[in-house]
Design an enzyme around this catalytic site. Structure first.
Site, PDB file in Angstrom:
ATOM      1  N   MET A 275      51.843  56.797  63.156  1.00 13.44           N
ATOM      2  CA  MET A 275      50.773  57.518  63.939  1.00 13.44           C
ATOM      3  C   MET A 275      50.243  56.824  65.135  1.00 13.44           C
ATOM      4  O   MET A 275      49.646  57.257  65.888  1.00 13.44           O
ATOM      5  CB  MET A 275      49.668  57.746  62.726  1.00 13.44           C
TER       6      MET A 275
ATOM      7  N   PHE B  84      30.291  28.532  42.850  1.00 14.73           N
ATOM      8  CA  PHE B  84      31.517  28.652  42.915  1.00 14.73           C
ATOM      9  C   PHE B  84      31.849  30.129  42.656  1.00 14.73           C
ATOM     10  O   PHE B  84      31.430  30.814  41.512  1.00 14.73           O
ATOM     11  CB  PHE B  84      32.464  27.847  42.116  1.00 14.73           C
ATOM     12  N   GLN B  85      32.783  30.952  43.433  1.00 11.59           N
ATOM     13  CA  GLN B  85      32.992  32.341  43.322  1.00 11.59           C
ATOM     14  C   GLN B  85      31.625  33.181  43.158  1.00 11.59           C
ATOM     15  O   GLN B  85      31.778  34.073  42.344  1.00 11.59           O
ATOM     16  CB  GLN B  85      34.065  32.484  41.974  1.00 11.59           C
TER      17      GLN B  85
ATOM     18  N   GLU C  28      43.113  42.933  43.537  1.00 12.24           N
ATOM     19  CA  GLU C  28      42.147  43.710  43.049  1.00 12.24           C
ATOM     20  C   GLU C  28      41.975  44.869  43.786  1.00 12.24           C
ATOM     21  O   GLU C  28      41.557  46.081  43.298  1.00 12.24           O
ATOM     22  CB  GLU C  28      40.708  42.838  43.065  1.00 12.24           C
TER      23      GLU C  28
ATOM     24  N   LYS D  14      27.752  35.891  33.611  1.00 12.16           N
ATOM     25  CA  LYS D  14      28.532  35.363  32.473  1.00 12.16           C
ATOM     26  C   LYS D  14      27.770  35.022  31.362  1.00 12.16           C
ATOM     27  O   LYS D  14      27.998  35.485  30.301  1.00 12.16           O
ATOM     28  CB  LYS D  14      29.407  34.295  32.848  1.00 12.16           C
TER      29      LYS D  14
END
Lengths: 183, 599
Positions: free
Chosen positions: B498, B130-131, B68, B180
């Site tokens: 760097m 969940f999630q 993502e 949802k």
């Protein structure tokens, strides 16, 4: 009537700087979920100081809430705080009442004092002098309600401390600028 | 039937037809907003939206990223190269948390991104389902604004408002978190007509009195400089055009931040190069010695100012910015004009011309001769080698090979990024996509994918380091799936360059954890991903290898083995002023304790 300058909190970004001012900001916001978290998160995230904060819906039809924040910092920091607040999308207006000058500031406190005998008389005498109301009484305790400038509440609290102060609950400051103009 | 009644009936009919599910509303709103590409990754809490997308693949192309974070950077790349908002769609919980770096990156660089996240059903919110995660809580600090949609009635307004907020004022990322059950719920959809936020109205026009004053200050300046930033590019191509006109009218020198490169052409005659920590000697000295600084769409970042108490000490400063909170944040200015860059520059030009203003020709000539003396110092010079590829030379050859082509550059973060900014020259806005504010390693490849989606026919090159590229290397798989011919040009020095450079300068050459001992074989890695791999370590082969990369019609991973210990110079060390630069052939470097604690 400014709020008293409290000793700097350990989280204050102001420590070690000399020109620290205390300002009262009035912030009109959409009363939507999370708006207070946005305001408070901005202060913690950017290291600004909150000395007191009050919030309640003031226009039910428009779902507008008014947040009064007392903050301290250098004049530059205070200017930044106003601008950063204005950047938050649900915020309508930010007014620095201290910059505008001449604002009325009031705070309400409940103060519980425990004691017997002459201590009770002394507590009531002080309450009268400060125009505090008794809103609860038992054989060994009073709860006083006191409204006024924050300094006046501080003073009352200090006076009743030796008598038997056990608990203080304060609302934080509500403020409004004097005169006919709204913010 | 009278006209009015007819219209009314049409409206009623269309409203009837516009009863739909929340998931359908999302897709409908995207179409109404003109979105043709989204970047995303499906999961349990966004399945209803993916189900609707299945029927609209012709209208909205979905790019399935591999992580993502990649979706967020791809959306940024799409937005920055096209000027349209980038859109991403991810699931709840890890989908949202994986997006955080990209959202923060978009916030820091003011990139318009709309991020739609799925959320567990309303009745499960707060139950550690969940999630589940507190997406609006977590993203409050890394978005311009965010929404949790609590009811289907709010959804259409929020969808369109999110696009409005993301694009107006100082742009930024906006998250819409949709449970949802709201995606399944049915409601009445309304289009984007007249949707704007009820209070959010950024000011576009500058205050006329202040514009007047700015013109007066400009007309009397002896050593003026334009210091321009990403705000000009965000304002749109018109702002860049106007900037060129303003520079031409005044004859003032112009420098730019990393974010603003391309707004004024690098080939333009008043161009001083980039300023700041790795800016040119002439740009930084001109900033230090100027008597009037006109900052346009730039925010006085610490990479730009160096030591604040010695920043342009003898100057008056005008600051033009759409965001009032940028003004006086780091540097106190003398005149602040709040407004959109294009509007304000247009007003400046109009007043400059109307008042018949002219810069003091004698003073300006003297100023330019001082600048020419600094320029003669050739601060970007380096020692070419026949044996080993110098990174600066690699960028120069890449630039030469792509010059005149329709080319977009993205970068990762580190030495290669600064070399790209110094040695690749941008003549147009929206051509250089780099993570400026957040400094996100792993930005460049997914951003290049976003750019390539916006510009399918153009050449898109991610100038990378071998460290950064491994942070989002999985997106090579995305490039393969969508046949995106992005070119990844890795300046491989086997060091986190760097970090190594700072350890050399500040920590006495104690190279703690900055050497990568086990790097992959990038050619084989490319092949494993279905891309083409090229490795080049001999300067004599470089041009041919670059030509091969450009000619390859699919994704390329180019492992360019460079000098391992080359430093990126010039450099203003931490805590130093603009006129205390380390130049390529100077070996004096001293950083005091105060500078050492800075990043």
């Amino acid at each position: 009537m400014n709020a008293p300058t409290a000793p700097p909190s350990p989280y204050s970004s102001a420590i070690g700087k000399s020109n620290i001012e205390t300002h009262t900001l009035s912030v009109l916001v959409d009363n939507e979920p999370g708006v207070l978290a946005r305001v408070v998160g901005l202060f913690s995230g950017r290291g600004y100081n909150i000395e007191s904060l009050t919030v309640a819906e003031v226009a039910h039809a428009e779902h507008l809430s008014r947040i009064t924040i007392v903050t301290s910092g250098t004049p530059e920091a205070i200017e930044q705080i106003s601008h950063q607040l204005e950047r938050l999308v649900p915020i309508h207006a930010v007014t620095d009442l201290t910059l505008r000058g001449n604002a009325v500031e009031r705070e309400l406190a409940m103060i519980k004092v425990v004691g017997t005998g002459t201590d009770r008389d002394e507590a009531l005498r002080l309450a009268e002098a400060f125009r505090a109301r008794v809103i609860d009484a038992t054989i060994e305790s009073f709860i006083f309600e006191l409204t006024g400038a924050a300094a006046k509440i501080d003073q009352f609290v200090e006076l009743v401390r030796p008598i038997g102060l056990v608990e203080v609950s304060r609302t934080g400051i509500a403020a409004m600028s004097r005169g006919k103009d709204p913010i | 039937m009278p006209e009015v009644a007819k219209t009314r009936m049409k409206v009623a009919e269309s409203e009837m037809a516009r009863i739909m599910t929340g998931a359908e509303m999302v897709v409908e709103a995207l179409k109404d907003q003109g979105v043709d590409v989204i970047f995303g990754y499906p999961g349990g809490a966004v399945l209803p939206i993916y189900d609707v997308l299945y029927d609209h693949q012709h209208a909205i192309r979905h790019v399935l990223v591999r992580h993502e974070q990649g979706a967020a950077h791809a959306a940024e790349g799409y937005a920055r190269s096209s000027g349209r908002p980038g859109v991403m769609l991810v699931t709840s919980g890890p989908g949202a948390t994986n997006s955080i770096t990209g959202l923060t990156d978009a916030l820091m660089d003011s990139i318009p991104v709309v991020c739609i996240t799925g959320q567990v059903p309303t009745h499960l919110i707060g139950s550690d389902a969940f999630q589940e995660c507190d997406t609006v809580g977590i993203t409050r600090h890394c978005t311009k604004h965010n929404y949790l949609v609590r009811s289907i009635e709010d959804l259409p307004r929020i969808l369109h408002e999110a696009f409005y907020v993301a694009q107006h004022g100082r742009p930024g990322p906006v998250v819409i978190d949709i449970p949802k059950d709201v995606q399944f719920a049915r409601g009445i959809y309304s289009g984007p007509q007249n949707v704007e936020h009820k209070t959010y109205r950024p000011r576009l026009e500058g205050d006329p009195g202040k514009i007047e004053l700015a013109v007066t200050m400009m007309a009397s300046a002896k050593r003026p400089i334009f210091y321009t930033g990403g705000g000009i590019i965000n304002s749109g191509p018109e702002a860049s055009r106007l900037l060129r006109e303003l520079v031409a009218s005044t004859g003032f020198p112009v420098t730019s931040t990393l974010m603003g490169l391309g707004a004024y052409p690098a080939s333009g005659e008043n161009w001083l190069g980039m300023l700041g920590m790795h800016g040119t000697f002439e740009a930084n000295n001109a900033m230090h010695d100027c008597d009037l600084m006109i900052a346009i769409g730039a925010r006085f970042d610490d990479r730009i100012t160096g030591r604040l108490d010695q920043f342009a000490p003898g100057s008056k400063k005008i600051h033009i910015d759409i965001d009032p909170s940028s003004i006086n944040k780091n540097v106190k200015v003398d005149l602040a004009v709040v407004g959109d860059c294009a509007h304000v520059i247009a007003a400046l030009i109009a007043r400059w011309k109307a008042r018949g203003c002219k810069a003091d020709p004698g003073a300006l000539k003297k100023w330019w001769s001082e600048i020419e003396a600094w320029r003669a110092r050739k601060s970007l010079a380096y020692k070419h080698s026949e044996k080993v590829i110098k990174p600066q030379w690699a960028i120069e050859r890449l630039y030469a090979a792509t010059k005149g082509r329709d080319c977009y550059i993205t970068t990762e973060v580190g030495q290669h990024q600064m070399w790209a900014a110094q040695h690749f020259h941008f003549d147009e806005p929206n051509r250089f996509m780099t993570s400026g504010g957040l400094g996100t390693m792993g930005y460049g490849l997914p951003a290049a994918i976003g750019v390539q989606m916006a510009h399918p026919k153009s050449l898109v090159v991610d100038i990378a380091g071998e460290g950064s590229i491994l942070m989002n290397i999985q997106e090579l798989s995305t490039a393969a799936q969508y046949r995106l011919p992005v070119k990844v040009f890795i300046l491989n020095n086997e060091y986190l360059g760097m970090v190594r450079q700072w350890q050399e300068l500040l920590h006495g050459g104690r190279y703690s954890e900055s050497y990568s001992e086990a790097l992959p074989d990038f050619v084989k890695l490319a092949e494993a991903f279905g891309a083409h791999g090229i490795c080049c370590s001999d300067p004599a082969d470089l041009d041919a290898a670059i030509a091969e990369m450009i000619a390859t019609p699919k994704a390329v991973l180019f492992d360019c083995r460079i000098d391992k210990t080359e430093n990126c110079l010039p450099m203003i060390p931490s805590g130093k002023a603009h006129n205390e630069m380390i130049l390529p052939d100077s070996d004096e470097v001293s950083v005091d304790a105060a500078g050492k604690i800075l990043v």
